[in-house]
Scaffold this motif. Structure first.
Motif, PDB file in Angstrom:
ATOM      1  N   SER A 160      -4.239 -19.383  41.258  1.00  0.00           N
ATOM      2  CA  SER A 160      -5.003 -18.556  42.172  1.00  0.00           C
ATOM      3  C   SER A 160      -4.377 -17.183  42.344  1.00  0.00           C
ATOM      4  CB  SER A 160      -5.123 -19.237  43.533  1.00  0.00           C
ATOM      5  OG  SER A 160      -5.816 -18.410  44.428  1.00  0.00           O
ATOM      6  N   THR A 161      -3.085 -17.154  42.586  1.00  0.00           N
ATOM      7  CA  THR A 161      -2.389 -15.911  42.883  1.00  0.00           C
ATOM      8  C   THR A 161      -1.359 -15.614  41.803  1.00  0.00           C
ATOM      9  OG1 THR A 161      -2.647 -16.293  45.259  1.00  0.00           O
ATOM     10  CG2 THR A 161      -0.990 -14.687  44.580  1.00  0.00           C
ATOM     11  N   ARG A 212      -4.610 -11.643  44.417  1.00  0.00           N
ATOM     12  CA  ARG A 212      -4.963 -12.931  45.005  1.00  0.00           C
ATOM     13  C   ARG A 212      -6.286 -13.445  44.448  1.00  0.00           C
ATOM     14  NH1 ARG A 212      -5.415 -13.147  51.465  1.00  0.00           N
ATOM     15  NH2 ARG A 212      -7.359 -11.997  51.089  1.00  0.00           N
ATOM     16  N   THR A 263      -3.803 -19.853  47.337  1.00  0.00           N
ATOM     17  CA  THR A 263      -4.334 -18.537  47.687  1.00  0.00           C
ATOM     18  C   THR A 263      -3.531 -18.034  48.869  1.00  0.00           C
ATOM     19  OG1 THR A 263      -6.541 -19.158  46.905  1.00  0.00           O
ATOM     20  CG2 THR A 263      -6.377 -17.237  48.352  1.00  0.00           C
ATOM     21  N   LEU A 264      -2.595 -17.153  48.579  1.00  0.00           N
ATOM     22  CA  LEU A 264      -1.655 -16.715  49.603  1.00  0.00           C
ATOM     23  C   LEU A 264      -2.290 -15.728  50.570  1.00  0.00           C
ATOM     24  CD1 LEU A 264       1.518 -16.101  47.377  1.00  0.00           C
ATOM     25  CD2 LEU A 264       0.892 -18.155  48.638  1.00  0.00           C
ATOM     26  N   LEU A 266      -2.110 -12.282  52.677  1.00  0.00           N
ATOM     27  CA  LEU A 266      -1.640 -10.989  52.192  1.00  0.00           C
ATOM     28  C   LEU A 266      -0.164 -10.755  52.505  1.00  0.00           C
ATOM     29  CD1 LEU A 266      -4.645  -8.600  52.913  1.00  0.00           C
ATOM     30  CD2 LEU A 266      -3.980  -9.663  50.751  1.00  0.00           C
ATOM     31  N   LEU A 323       2.232 -12.282  49.798  1.00  0.00           N
ATOM     32  CA  LEU A 323       2.104 -11.991  48.369  1.00  0.00           C
ATOM     33  C   LEU A 323       3.390 -11.431  47.772  1.00  0.00           C
ATOM     34  CD1 LEU A 323      -1.495 -10.498  48.187  1.00  0.00           C
ATOM     35  CD2 LEU A 323      -0.715 -12.668  47.257  1.00  0.00           C
TER      36      LEU A 323
END
Length: 124
Positions: A29-30, A49, A99-100, A102, A105
Motif C-alpha cells: 500500500s505504502t 500512500r 496504509t499509513l 500522513l 510516512l
C-alpha cells in the motif's frame, strides 16, 4: 517478497536521475524512499500512500524530487531533478502493506520491507 531498486548512478550537479523500485511477491500500500550518506544515519526522502496517493517529502527535496507509483506494474519511482552534491547517498526503497497515516510516512519503523539500495553520486 522482494524490493529491487535500480536507476542510480553518477551525475553532475544540476542533472537528473530516475530511481525505480520493483516489488514482487505481494502488493504494497505504502512506499517510501530513504537515503544514507557516508557517515550519516539513514534519512527519509519521500513516500506515497495507497488509496488516495498522498505524497510526503523531506524539506530538502521538495520541488526537486517527485515520487510516483504504477500499481499495475507494482513499481514506485523517484524522479530526481536539480540534483546537488548533498543528495549523494545510497537510496533505499521501502514498503508496507499498511496504509499509513500522513504523520507516519517518514518513520522507518513503519516499513516492513526494504530493498538493497542503489548508489546515487552527484559531482560538483
Amino acid at each position: 517478497v522482494q524490493l529491487q531498486a535500480s536507476g542510480g548512478g553518477l551525475v553532475q550537479a544540476g542533472g537528473s536521475l530516475r530511481l525505480s523500485c520493483a516489488a514482487s511477491g505481494r502488493t504494497f500500500s505504502t512506499y517510501g524512499w530513504f537515503r544514507q550518506a557516508p557517515g550519516k544515519e539513514r534519512e527519509f526522502v519521500a513516500a506515497i500512500r495507497g488509496g488516495d496517493g498522498k505524497t510526503v517529502y523531506t524539506d530538502s527535496v521538495k520541488g526537486r524530487f517527485t515520487i510516483s507509483r504504477n500499481n499495475a506494474r507494482n513499481t514506485v519511482s523517484l524522479q530526481m531533478n536539480s540534483l546537488k552534491p548533498e543528495d549523494t547517498a545510497v537510496y533505499h526503497c521501502a514498503a508496507t502493506s499498511r496504509t499509513l497515516i500522513l504523520s507516519s510516512l517518514a518513520r522507518e519503523d513503519q516499513y516492513h520491507y526494504w530493498g538493497q539500495g542503489t548508489q546515487v553520486t552527484v559531482s560538483s
